[in-house]
Design an enzyme around this catalytic site. Structure first.
Site, PDB file in Angstrom:
ATOM      1  CG  ASN A   1     -30.210 -20.968  33.917  1.00  0.00           C
ATOM      2  OD1 ASN A   1     -29.177 -21.567  34.183  1.00  0.00           O
ATOM      3  ND2 ASN A   1     -30.989 -20.450  34.861  1.00  0.00           N
TER       4      ASN A   1
ATOM      5  CG  HIS B   1     -34.148 -21.928  38.381  1.00  0.00           C
ATOM      6  ND1 HIS B   1     -33.180 -21.164  39.012  1.00  0.00           N
ATOM      7  CD2 HIS B   1     -35.212 -21.951  39.220  1.00  0.00           C
ATOM      8  CE1 HIS B   1     -33.652 -20.734  40.170  1.00  0.00           C
ATOM      9  NE2 HIS B   1     -34.882 -21.198  40.324  1.00  0.00           N
TER      10      HIS B   1
ATOM     11  CG  MET C   1     -23.052 -20.843  40.692  1.00  0.00           C
ATOM     12  SD  MET C   1     -24.830 -21.125  40.553  1.00  0.00           S
ATOM     13  CE  MET C   1     -25.369 -20.426  42.101  1.00  0.00           C
ATOM     14  NE  ARG C   2     -19.291 -13.343  36.273  1.00  0.00           N
ATOM     15  CZ  ARG C   2     -18.740 -12.477  37.109  1.00  0.00           C
ATOM     16  NH1 ARG C   2     -18.037 -12.905  38.126  1.00  0.00           N
ATOM     17  NH2 ARG C   2     -18.876 -11.185  36.931  1.00  0.00           N
ATOM     18  CB  ILE C   3     -26.226 -11.897  37.843  1.00  0.00           C
ATOM     19  CG1 ILE C   3     -26.806 -12.656  39.039  1.00  0.00           C
ATOM     20  CG2 ILE C   3     -27.306 -11.084  37.131  1.00  0.00           C
ATOM     21  CD1 ILE C   3     -27.295 -11.765  40.156  1.00  0.00           C
ATOM     22  CG  LEU C   4     -24.855 -14.272  32.208  1.00  0.00           C
ATOM     23  CD1 LEU C   4     -25.514 -15.300  31.322  1.00  0.00           C
ATOM     24  CD2 LEU C   4     -23.367 -14.163  31.904  1.00  0.00           C
TER      25      LEU C   4
ATOM     26  CB  THR D   1     -34.418 -12.255  29.122  1.00  0.00           C
ATOM     27  OG1 THR D   1     -35.062 -12.420  30.393  1.00  0.00           O
ATOM     28  CG2 THR D   1     -35.119 -13.110  28.075  1.00  0.00           C
TER      29      THR D   1
ATOM     30  NE  ARG E   1     -23.464  -7.958  38.118  1.00  0.00           N
ATOM     31  CZ  ARG E   1     -23.611  -8.957  38.987  1.00  0.00           C
ATOM     32  NH1 ARG E   1     -23.547 -10.188  38.571  1.00  0.00           N
ATOM     33  NH2 ARG E   1     -23.823  -8.702  40.251  1.00  0.00           N
TER      34      ARG E   1
ATOM     35  CB  SER F   1     -23.949 -33.317  37.647  1.00  0.00           C
ATOM     36  OG  SER F   1     -25.015 -32.491  38.041  1.00  0.00           O
TER      37      SER F   1
END
Ligand code: GRF
Length: 223
Positions: free
Chosen positions: A109, A111, A92-95, A143, A67, A14
């Site tokens: 991002n 949040h 929904m992934r931690i970079l 970051t 990852r 959305s």
């Protein structure tokens, strides 16, 4: 110069749609050239297709892939597209730090909480559980510090007595849909600059007259 954007999303999309709508309405000087999802069949893909986004990519994690290995593939896909800006809209992934440094200063991002409080995957639920009086959302640069990058814009609403997490999340989502396109437009205008590790917004025309934000507070108020 029209900003070329890659959107990364994992879910219903959305926020991506709110950005595409504002671009179509001429309020955001950008084009979404690529949408990437790590979740095959995610709702965001169908919505991106319906909006004629030129490139759609399903990039699920391969079995046993780390990852780091995943992000090497993701970086390569994005470098091939060379976007001016990468927008995480419910990705929904931690970079990894490698990803963050490959596109330093070019990833934002959205949040669903007032950072730096309530980082992580459950911003709204955690806001409510803490008994906070204010809920809201934040746009920030990404970051390697999870949900800890420089804050760009925030909008807040008062938490209502007896409100459920779902009800609050729905009200916060309305704010998100306003905050993300504004943030992208500020970046497109070249008005967001980094100073001593903080995002500073240069003066300029605002949307406030044209599209009033439905929030109890918007920070900075002028944008
Ligand atoms: C939003 O609440 C966003 O703040 C969070 O993930 C959710 C994504 O929702 N990061 P949608 O897919 O944009 O509808």
């Amino acid at each position: 110069m029209t900003l070329r954007i890659a959107v990364l999303a994992s879910g219903r999309g959305s926020n991506m749609v709110s950005l595409l709508d504002k671009i179509r309405e001429g309020l955001v000087d950008a084009e979404v050239t690529l949408v990437v999802t790590d979740k095959p069949g995610a709702g965001c893909l169908a919505k991106a297709r319906a909006a004629d986004v030129p490139a759609l990519l399903e990039l699920p994690r391969a079995p046993g892939e780390s990852r780091d290995e995943y992000d090497v593939r993701l970086i390569a896909c994005l470098q091939a597209e060379a976007p001016d800006l990468i927008v995480l809209a419910g990705f929904m992934r931690i970079l990894t730090p490698a990803f963050c440094s490959a596109f330093e200063g070019r990833i934002i991002n959205i949040h669903p909480a007032l950072l730096p409080s309530f980082k992580g995957a459950h911003g709204v639920r955690d806001t409510l559980a803490a008994g906070a009086r204010l809920a809201g959302c934040t746009t920030h640069f990404v970051t390697a510090d999870l949900d800890g990058g420089p804050i760009i814009l925030q909008a807040a609403v008062a938490v209502m007595e007896g409100e459920t997490a779902e009800e609050l999340a729905a009200r916060v989502l309305v704010l998100e849909h306003q905050l993300l396109p504004r943030t992208v437009q500020l970046i497109a205008e070249g008005r967001v600059v980094m100073l001593h590790g903080k995002a500073v917004i240069a003066d300029g025309p605002s949307w406030m007259g044209e599209v009033p934000i439905v929030a109890d507070a918007l920070y900075p108020a002028a944008f």
